[in-house]
Design an enzyme around this catalytic site. Sequence first.
Site, PDB file in Angstrom:
ATOM      1  N   HIS A 100     142.969  10.629  20.140  1.00 25.35           N
ATOM      2  CA  HIS A 100     144.365  10.171  20.232  1.00 25.35           C
ATOM      3  C   HIS A 100     144.811   9.556  18.904  1.00 25.35           C
ATOM      4  CE1 HIS A 100     143.022   9.669  24.578  1.00 25.35           C
ATOM      5  NE2 HIS A 100     144.104  10.411  24.736  1.00 25.35           N
TER       6      HIS A 100
ATOM      7  N   GLN B 107     147.514  23.588  26.985  1.00 28.73           N
ATOM      8  CA  GLN B 107     148.630  22.644  27.149  1.00 28.73           C
ATOM      9  C   GLN B 107     149.612  22.742  25.972  1.00 28.73           C
ATOM     10  OE1 GLN B 107     148.341  18.437  28.689  1.00 28.73           O
ATOM     11  NE2 GLN B 107     148.224  17.995  26.516  1.00 28.73           N
TER      12      GLN B 107
ATOM     13  N   ARG C 207     137.592  11.109  29.717  1.00 32.72           N
ATOM     14  CA  ARG C 207     136.685  11.194  30.871  1.00 32.72           C
ATOM     15  C   ARG C 207     135.214  11.215  30.464  1.00 32.72           C
ATOM     16  NH1 ARG C 207     141.098  14.834  32.777  1.00 32.72           N
ATOM     17  NH2 ARG C 207     142.009  13.957  34.676  1.00 32.72           N
TER      18      ARG C 207
HETATM   19  P1  AMP Z   1     145.582  12.641  27.225  1.00 29.70           P
HETATM   20  O1  AMP Z   1     145.679  11.153  27.051  1.00 29.70           O
HETATM   21  O2  AMP Z   1     144.240  13.117  27.640  1.00 29.70           O
HETATM   22  O3  AMP Z   1     146.727  13.201  28.027  1.00 29.70           O
HETATM   23  O4  AMP Z   1     145.764  13.222  25.757  1.00 29.70           O
HETATM   24  C1  AMP Z   1     146.878  12.878  24.974  1.00 29.70           C
HETATM   25  C2  AMP Z   1     146.899  13.753  23.747  1.00 29.70           C
HETATM   26  O5  AMP Z   1     145.718  13.555  22.987  1.00 29.70           O
HETATM   27  C3  AMP Z   1     146.973  15.245  24.079  1.00 29.70           C
HETATM   28  O6  AMP Z   1     147.853  15.878  23.157  1.00 29.70           O
HETATM   29  C4  AMP Z   1     145.553  15.678  23.883  1.00 29.70           C
HETATM   30  O7  AMP Z   1     145.425  17.034  23.556  1.00 29.70           O
HETATM   31  C5  AMP Z   1     145.135  14.811  22.708  1.00 29.70           C
HETATM   32  N1  AMP Z   1     143.678  14.722  22.625  1.00 29.70           N
HETATM   33  C6  AMP Z   1     142.813  14.411  23.631  1.00 29.70           C
HETATM   34  N2  AMP Z   1     141.540  14.494  23.191  1.00 29.70           N
HETATM   35  C7  AMP Z   1     141.602  14.863  21.893  1.00 29.70           C
HETATM   36  C8  AMP Z   1     140.615  15.129  20.886  1.00 29.70           C
HETATM   37  N3  AMP Z   1     139.305  15.027  21.129  1.00 29.70           N
HETATM   38  N4  AMP Z   1     141.053  15.497  19.653  1.00 29.70           N
HETATM   39  C9  AMP Z   1     142.385  15.620  19.388  1.00 29.70           C
HETATM   40  N5  AMP Z   1     143.352  15.383  20.296  1.00 29.70           N
HETATM   41  C10 AMP Z   1     142.979  15.013  21.523  1.00 29.70           C
END
Ligand code: AMP
Length: 274
Positions: free
Chosen positions: A33, A149, A183
């Site tokens: 993030h 996504q 997760r």
């Molecule tokens: P989430 O909080 O899981 O909904 O993710 C929020 C954003 O962070 C989304 O655009 C995800 O694709 C991105 N994201 C989650 N994990 C990663 C990662 N390991 N590397 C880069 N972006 C990520």
Amino acid sequence: MLVVRTLPELRAACGGRADIGFVPTMGALHDGHIALVRAARAASETVAASIFVNPTQFGPNEDFLSYPRTEEQDLAKLQAAGCDLVWMPDVATMYPPDAASTITVGGPALRWEGEIRPGHFAGVATVVAKLFGQVRPQRAYFGEKDWQQIQVIARMTEDLLLPVEIVPVPTMREPDGLAMSSRNRFLSPQERAIAPALHAALAQAAQRLAASRNVEETLTAGEKMLREAGLSADYFALVHATSLAPLTQFVRPARLLSAARLGRIRLLDNVAVN
Ligand code: AMP
């Protein structure tokens, strides 16, 4: 860093800002993030992030209630990364009782996660469109970790003529290759030791494909590698990078995409293929 929880506060905070880079999240923040926040920081006058665990993108048997919530640590990480504004709406603000409109998504949303998690991408698209309407960013940053996504959101933004540029950011990984995810904290030590096999199988498949161009053999070998590691694949596929249609022959642009179960956890990952 301003933290706002109501729409009037958000309007007052975003009002005259002409150049906003926006990072939507569900919190439980990690370095993946933060990579999005840094990318936004490098290109924007104002960096806004949102933290909202969106109920409509969780299925009835999924982990909405147990999804990790770590507000205090999240705010500290955002502040350290140079975020200016954090939007933390509650469910009633995002979904007022009289709300009657949602976004229907087809195309890149139909297969893979869309098939396994019915309604998931409709929930994602609807909440992202609402967040765009609230924050009114010039650019929004999404992680390649969730490749499908990004394609769904890029498609929606184009189809609905939303005045936002969608900026993809490469996946942040642990040193052993495991894609960072909120997760991952639920993996037992034994599962954590197995989990990097997903990226290893994808990376090996990308190499194999570059050398042989043999799609069937590559996918069969990838699935076998997952099985032998103790992962149960939901899919291990070569897809067109933007339409997400499965490819039986190698054509560009392509992406290798996989989701696999490890105990209670589903791991998702993808890699580029050249
Ligand atoms: P989430 O909080 O899981 O909904 O993710 C929020 C954003 O962070 C989304 O655009 C995800 O694709 C991105 N994201 C989650 N994990 C990663 C990662 N390991 N590397 C880069 N972006 C990520």
